[in-house]
Design a protein around this motif. Structure first.
Motif, PDB file in Angstrom:
ATOM      1  N   ARG A 223       0.825  -1.197   0.000  1.00 49.70           N
ATOM      2  CA  ARG A 223       0.000   0.000   0.000  1.00 49.70           C
ATOM      3  C   ARG A 223       0.868   1.258   0.000  1.00 49.70           C
ATOM      4  O   ARG A 223       2.001   1.257   0.480  1.00 49.70           O
ATOM      5  N   ALA A 224       0.289   2.332  -0.507  1.00 48.29           N
ATOM      6  CA  ALA A 224       0.982   3.617  -0.490  1.00 48.29           C
ATOM      7  C   ALA A 224       1.108   4.125   0.939  1.00 48.29           C
ATOM      8  O   ALA A 224       0.274   3.814   1.798  1.00 48.29           O
ATOM      9  N   ARG A 225       2.146   4.901   1.187  1.00 53.29           N
ATOM     10  CA  ARG A 225       2.371   5.471   2.511  1.00 53.29           C
ATOM     11  C   ARG A 225       1.633   6.804   2.630  1.00 53.29           C
ATOM     12  O   ARG A 225       1.764   7.669   1.758  1.00 53.29           O
ATOM     13  N   PRO A 226       0.869   7.002   3.692  1.00 50.42           N
ATOM     14  CA  PRO A 226       0.208   8.302   3.882  1.00 50.42           C
ATOM     15  C   PRO A 226       1.242   9.419   3.996  1.00 50.42           C
ATOM     16  O   PRO A 226       2.348   9.218   4.501  1.00 50.42           O
ATOM     17  N   ALA A 227       0.884  10.594   3.518  1.00 53.99           N
ATOM     18  CA  ALA A 227       1.788  11.736   3.573  1.00 53.99           C
ATOM     19  C   ALA A 227       0.955  12.994   3.783  1.00 53.99           C
ATOM     20  O   ALA A 227      -0.268  12.998   3.593  1.00 53.99           O
ATOM     21  N   ARG A 228       1.623  14.035   4.181  1.00 50.71           N
ATOM     22  CA  ARG A 228       0.981  15.339   4.312  1.00 50.71           C
ATOM     23  C   ARG A 228       2.043  16.375   3.976  1.00 50.71           C
ATOM     24  O   ARG A 228       2.698  16.943   4.852  1.00 50.71           O
TER      25      ARG A 228
END
Length: 368
Positions: A223-228
């Motif tokens: 899965r993609a890694r969450p980012a901000r």
């Protein structure tokens, strides 16, 4: 006399070399053309030629890319049919079905080919031999052709309104037919009637090639890694449409080396309706493979612009990123031909990112 900056002088010399190389390749062909002769024509030294281009093949690809990009511009959109002599306003033409689109695309393609009665050989006739001569060229060229087929196939799908019917294999078959026609036109002018090729390509739309989209590896992609993170992309141009790219919109930006271009379809298929997908092309050999990429996409654009009405353009944009500016904005600071990375953009921020095999699918299917 106004003093030129170093960048202005380099740009002027590059333009002089390209003009001289065009004349040399036109008169002598790629094989017999000499770098020293190109330097003499340009009024420069041999070293000045090599300071702008790493070799004769890179210069040849650059000449062809510049010609193809000029042909694909709107002001060059009036074309003449070699058989009838008719001139058509390409901006006014638009196909309503996949069959019409394939026929019109093929017609635009063959209109550029030499006839049996033509004189000098086509300037681009040495392109395929140069691709064949080096595996280092063949692999990225194969992926560039995959990308062209994805763009064309997506357009065919939108024309026929088949949300679940993949048309990429039909597009691959059409492009194979047309490239074969180009090679035969160079090797045996007059061997085949060009508009038989048009009829054959149009008929491909009715074939059922069993084309399905179900890559077996996708369920196992991390899965993609969450980012901000802030998203401040530079200005860029879509190589398919020839217009600015709205990189600030919600969607996936995929940074892909020239060995991984077909992975962008994973983002397109996984992206929810309305989302944008942009393929950002990077390479470890900007001097030689960069112009090859420009040439391949410009050839596609020159034909597509004569075919597609505005609603049929696919949800895929392509950006040449030779300087690495878009890649850097996406957090990809080191690129190669094997690069595969993707970010998901929402409301002006990067909200997810993925790297490596399957990154395009992971970013497009991220659930946040």
């Amino acid at each position: 006399m106004e003093r030129l900056t170093r960048a202005e002088l380099q740009a002027r010399n590059r333009a002089r070399v390209l003009t001289a190389a065009h004349d040399e390749f036109t008169e002598r062909g790629f094989r017999d053309a000499k770098v020293d002769a190109i330097a003499d024509r340009a009024g420069l030294t041999r070293g000045a030629v090599y300071s702008n281009f790493p070799g004769k093949r890179a210069l040849y690809f650059s000449v062809l890319a510049d010609l193809a990009e000029r042909e694909a511009e709107p002001d060059g959109m009036r074309r003449s049919s070699p058989a009838s002599g008719e001139t058509h306003d390409a901006e006014a033409m638009g196909a309503d079905t996949a069959r019409e689109a394939l026929g019109a695309f093929a017609r635009a393609w063959v209109s550029r080919l030499p006839l049996a009665t033509d004189g000098p050989a086509r300037l681009g006739m040495d392109l395929m031999p140069e691709v064949l001569a080096d595996q280092r060229i063949r692999q990225p060229f194969a992926q560039l052709m995959k990308l062209n087929a994805i763009v064309l196939g997506l357009a065919l799908e939108r024309l026929d309104g088949h949300a679940h019917a993949r048309r990429v294999r039909v597009a691959e078959t059409a492009l194979t037919t047309l490239h074969g026609a180009s090679q035969m036109a160079d090797a045996a002018p007059g061997f085949v009637e060009p508009f038989d090729i048009v009829t054959a390509c149009a008929a491909l739309a009715d074939l059922d090639l069993g084309d399905r989209w179900d890559p077996p590896h996708l369920p196992f992609v991390p899965r993609a890694r969450p980012a901000r993170e802030p998203w401040s992309p530079p200005l860029a141009v879509d190589a398919v449409r020839g217009e600015p790219v709205p990189l600030a919109r919600d969607g996936v930006v995929a940074v892909l080396g020239l060995h991984r271009l077909e992975a962008v379809e994973e983002a397109v298929r996984a992206m929810p309706p309305g989302g944008e997908v942009t393929a950002v092309l990077v390479t470890g050999d900007v001097g030689e493979l960069g112009p090859l990429a420009r040439l391949t996409l410009a050839d596609l654009r020159a034909c597509l612009r004569q075919v597609l009405p505005a609603p049929a353009w696919p949800r895929l944009r392509v950006v040449h990123d030779d300087e690495g500016a878009v890649a850097a904005a996406a957090g990809v600071t080191a690129v190669s031909d094997g690069t595969e990375a993707a970010v998901l953009v929402r409301s002006g921020r990067v909200v997810a990112r993925a790297d490596g095999y399957g990154a395009c699918h992971a970013a497009a299917s991220a659930e946040l």
